[in-house]
Design a protein around this motif. Sequence first.
Motif, short mmCIF file in Angstrom:
data_model
loop_
_atom_site.label_atom_id
_atom_site.label_comp_id
_atom_site.label_asym_id
_atom_site.label_seq_id
_atom_site.Cartn_x
_atom_site.Cartn_y
_atom_site.Cartn_z
N CYS A 141 0.86 -1.18 0.00
CA CYS A 141 0.00 0.00 0.00
C CYS A 141 0.90 1.23 0.00
CB CYS A 141 -0.91 -0.01 1.22
SG CYS A 141 -1.92 -1.52 1.33
N PHE A 142 0.75 2.07 -1.02
CA PHE A 142 1.64 3.21 -1.24
C PHE A 142 1.03 4.41 -0.53
CE2 PHE A 142 4.70 4.45 -4.93
CZ PHE A 142 5.39 5.33 -4.10
N MET A 143 1.43 4.62 0.74
CA MET A 143 0.71 5.54 1.60
C MET A 143 1.39 6.90 1.78
SD MET A 143 -1.84 3.63 1.96
CE MET A 143 -2.94 4.18 3.27
N HIS A 144 2.24 7.28 0.84
CA HIS A 144 2.80 8.63 0.86
C HIS A 144 1.88 9.52 0.02
CE1 HIS A 144 5.44 12.01 0.51
NE2 HIS A 144 6.46 11.40 1.08
N PRO A 145 1.36 10.60 0.57
CA PRO A 145 0.38 11.40 -0.19
C PRO A 145 0.99 12.23 -1.33
CG PRO A 145 0.40 12.04 2.15
CD PRO A 145 1.53 11.08 1.95
N VAL A 146 2.30 12.26 -1.46
CA VAL A 146 2.93 13.02 -2.55
C VAL A 146 3.92 12.09 -3.27
CG1 VAL A 146 4.20 15.10 -3.19
CG2 VAL A 146 2.79 15.10 -1.12
N LYS A 147 3.52 11.62 -4.46
CA LYS A 147 4.35 10.64 -5.18
C LYS A 147 4.67 11.17 -6.58
CE LYS A 147 0.74 8.08 -4.37
NZ LYS A 147 0.19 8.91 -3.29
N THR A 148 5.70 10.62 -7.20
CA THR A 148 5.93 10.99 -8.59
C THR A 148 5.05 10.09 -9.48
OG1 THR A 148 7.68 9.38 -8.91
CG2 THR A 148 8.35 11.54 -8.12
N ALA A 149 4.68 10.61 -10.65
CA ALA A 149 3.84 9.84 -11.56
C ALA A 149 4.53 8.53 -11.96
CB ALA A 149 3.50 10.68 -12.79
N SER A 150 5.84 8.58 -12.19
CA SER A 150 6.52 7.37 -12.63
C SER A 150 6.54 6.31 -11.52
CB SER A 150 7.94 7.69 -13.10
OG SER A 150 8.71 8.18 -12.03
N ALA A 151 6.63 6.76 -10.28
CA ALA A 151 6.59 5.81 -9.16
C ALA A 151 5.22 5.14 -9.07
CB ALA A 151 6.91 6.52 -7.84
N ILE A 152 4.16 5.93 -9.28
CA ILE A 152 2.81 5.36 -9.23
C ILE A 152 2.63 4.34 -10.35
CG2 ILE A 152 0.34 5.90 -9.44
CD1 ILE A 152 1.11 8.77 -8.37
N THR A 153 3.07 4.72 -11.56
CA THR A 153 2.92 3.82 -12.71
C THR A 153 3.65 2.50 -12.47
OG1 THR A 153 2.73 5.70 -14.20
CG2 THR A 153 3.27 3.59 -15.20
N GLU A 154 4.92 2.59 -12.02
CA GLU A 154 5.67 1.36 -11.79
C GLU A 154 5.03 0.53 -10.68
OE1 GLU A 154 9.96 1.70 -11.21
OE2 GLU A 154 9.94 -0.19 -10.08
N ALA A 155 4.59 1.20 -9.61
CA ALA A 155 3.97 0.47 -8.50
C ALA A 155 2.73 -0.27 -8.98
CB ALA A 155 3.61 1.44 -7.37
N TYR A 156 1.92 0.41 -9.77
CA TYR A 156 0.64 -0.17 -10.23
C TYR A 156 0.86 -1.24 -11.29
CZ TYR A 156 -4.10 -0.44 -12.11
OH TYR A 156 -5.33 -0.88 -12.53
N LYS A 157 1.68 -0.91 -12.31
CA LYS A 157 1.77 -1.80 -13.46
C LYS A 157 2.78 -2.92 -13.29
CE LYS A 157 -0.26 1.53 -16.58
NZ LYS A 157 -0.17 2.46 -17.69
N VAL A 158 3.83 -2.68 -12.54
CA VAL A 158 4.88 -3.70 -12.38
C VAL A 158 4.73 -4.49 -11.08
CG1 VAL A 158 7.38 -4.11 -12.29
CG2 VAL A 158 6.46 -2.26 -13.74
#
Length: 412
Positions: A99-116
Motif C-alpha cells: 500500500c503506497f501511503m505517501h500522499p505526494v508521489k511521482t507519476a513514474s513511481a505510481i505507474t511502476e507500483a501499479y503496473k509492475v
Amino acid sequence: MFNVSVWGSLELHIYPDAPAVVRALAPDEPVILNRKAAASRAARFFAEKFPGKSLYAVKANPSPDLLRVLWDAGITHYDVASIAEVRLVRATLPEAVLCFMHPVKTASAITEAYKVHGVRTFSLDTQEELEKILGATSDDAGNLAEDLRLCVRLRVSSEYSELSLASKFGIDLADAAPLLQATRQVADWLGICFHVGSQAMTPFAYVQALERVRAAIVDAAVTVDIIDVGGGFPSIYPGMEPPPLEDFFGAIHRASESLPISYSSELWCEPGRALCAEYNSLIVRVEKRRGDELYINDGAYGALFDAAHVGWRFPVKCLNAGRQGGEAEFSFYGPTCDDADYMKGPFTLPADIAAGDYIEIGMLGAYGAAMRTAFNGFGQGEVVEASDEPMASQYLGNRRDPRVSDNVVSLR
Ligand SMILES: *Cc1c(COP(=O)(O)O)cnc(C)c1O
C-alpha cells in the motif's frame, strides 16, 4: 560469524546476549543486535489482537531480515512510501500486499507500483494527487483503472504524541468533502487514513482522530470502505511508559464501531515503531570520558539520530561487569567531527564508567538501525543475532491492569 553447516548452508551464529558479543568480538565498531523473537512476538500480537488489518510501515526499519520475520508471523500488508521501498518489499516478499501511503508521489513511481508491482492502494490529500494517480494508472487507450483503493489522508492533531506528524500531510476537515466525493467517483474502494503522530501516549489520540473521521464522512455523505488509523502505537522508553496496547485496540475498536460506515468496511492500522522497536539494540564503546560526557563510537549520523535530533532517551546498560561505583547521569558525543553529533540524554550509567567500556543501547529497532549513514567514514559496524529479551517490551503480558488506564482515558 558464519558457520557452514553440514548441509552447506550458511548458519548464523546466535549470541545469548550483548556481553557475549563483546567477549567474542571485542568490537572496535558499533554492533547492531537483531532479536527476531521480539519482532515476531510483536507481529503476532498485532495480527491476532488488532481488530482489523495491520500494515507494517516499512520506513521504521526496512531490513529484509525483519520483513521476513514479520511476514512469517502473519503480517501480510506493508505500508510503503517510495518506489525503492516498493521494489525492496516486492523483491523480499513476492506475495505481500503493498500500500503506497505517501500522499505526494511521482507519476513514474505510481505507474511502476501499479503496473509492475501490483500495488492498488494509494493515499492522497489533494485533488492534484488524485488526478496524478488516475493519469499514472490508466491504460494506453486512456481508460481509467477500475481497481484502485484510494485513501484520503485527513489532517488530525498530534497533541498526544511525542513526535508530531500533523503539519506536513493531510487535508483539513473543512476542505475534505469535495476531495472525498471526487475520490469516491473513481475509486473501487474509498478509504480515510490519518496519522496521530509517532509514539502516541494515550488511546484518546485515536478516539479524537476518529471523531474527525466521523465528521468528514457525515459532511461528504460518502460510503467508506477502509478506515485506516495509521501508525503511532507506542513503545517503552525511559520516561515514556504508555498504557498497554490492548487499551489502544479497545478504544479504536469502540470508536470505529460507531462510525457511519457499512459492516463490510475494513479497519486498518499502520504500525512502524511498535512492530520493530524491540528488534534491535546497539553495542557502542566509550572512546573517551570528559566529566559526565562520554565519547562513544555511534551517534547522530548512525543509529542514534533521534537521541541527537529530538532528544529521545533510549535505555542503556554498561556491559563491563566490574563497574559498581553507583549511578550517574551522562550525555554522549558521537564519533563524527560535528558538534551536532551530541546526545544530551541523560543516560544513567555506572559512575565509574571509563574509556574502553562497552554500553548496550536498547529499543533501537525503530528509526534507529534504519537511520545509519556513512558520514565521516563511520557507520560500518557488524550485525549479529541475539536470543535474550529486549531491554523493555510491550508484549510480555506484565503491563499494568488495562482497566486502570481505561479509566484514565475516559476521564480526559
Ligand atoms: C511513519 C508512518 C507510519 C508509522 O508510524 P509509527 O509512529 O512508527 O507507528 C505509518 N503510516 C505512515 C503514513 C507513516 O508516515
